[in-house]
Design a protein around this motif. Structure first.
Motif: not given
Length: 159
Positions: A23-27, A55-58
């Motif tokens: 998942r991305c932070h936004e979701e 959670l890890n955006e990369e």
């Protein structure tokens, strides 16, 4: 779904939400808002998720780029636009695009292009070319690649 969650319950729910798919932070923030969590609670949970590596955006961006290219056969332009829409930074987008090798990108592009060209049932060559180009551009492939390929396919008498 019940209306009020304790921070502990929300953490467990969100850990599960993040564990079965990147998942991305936004979701995640959006999901927490839908669970009626306030800003402080959201911040606390987000810090926990990042620290616990849920959670890890990369990792999200790389997985997203790989998946959309390999499974949905999207080009780089569409992948970049979708990642930007999810508020992923340009730095992470650049890292994510490195997941797709030039060889793989080229192979996917040519396979998709050939398959789509053959599937267009249009006798007017100009209309066929337009349908082909529109489709490939919607998929997010670069204009110069698409137009060169259209010329090549038309030139092969496959019109």
């Amino acid at each position: 779904m019940k209306d009020v969650f304790s921070v502990k319950e929300a953490k467990q729910k969100i850990e599960y939400f993040c564990s079965y798919q990147e998942r991305c932070h936004e979701e995640v923030v959006s999901k927490l808002r839908s669970m009626k969590m306030d800003s402080e609670e959201i911040d606390e949970i987000m810090v926990h998720l990042i620290a616990s590596n849920f959670l890890n955006e990369e990792r999200f961006a790389s997985s997203y780029a790989r998946g959309k290219h390999r499974i949905k056969h999207w080009g780089k332009i569409r992948i970049v636009n979708e990642l930007k829409f999810k508020k992923i930074s340009q730095t992470l987008i650049n890292i994510a695009l490195k997941e797709i090798t030039p060889e793989e990108y080229s192979a996917t592009f040519h396979t998709l292009a050939d398959r789509h060209w053959e599937s267009i049932r249009e006798t007017n060559t100009l209309k066929k070319k337009k349908k082909f180009c529109d489709y490939m551009l919607r998929r997010g492939f670069e204009g110069n690649l698409v137009f060169e390929k259209a010329k090549e396919l038309e030139g092969l008498g496959r019109g």
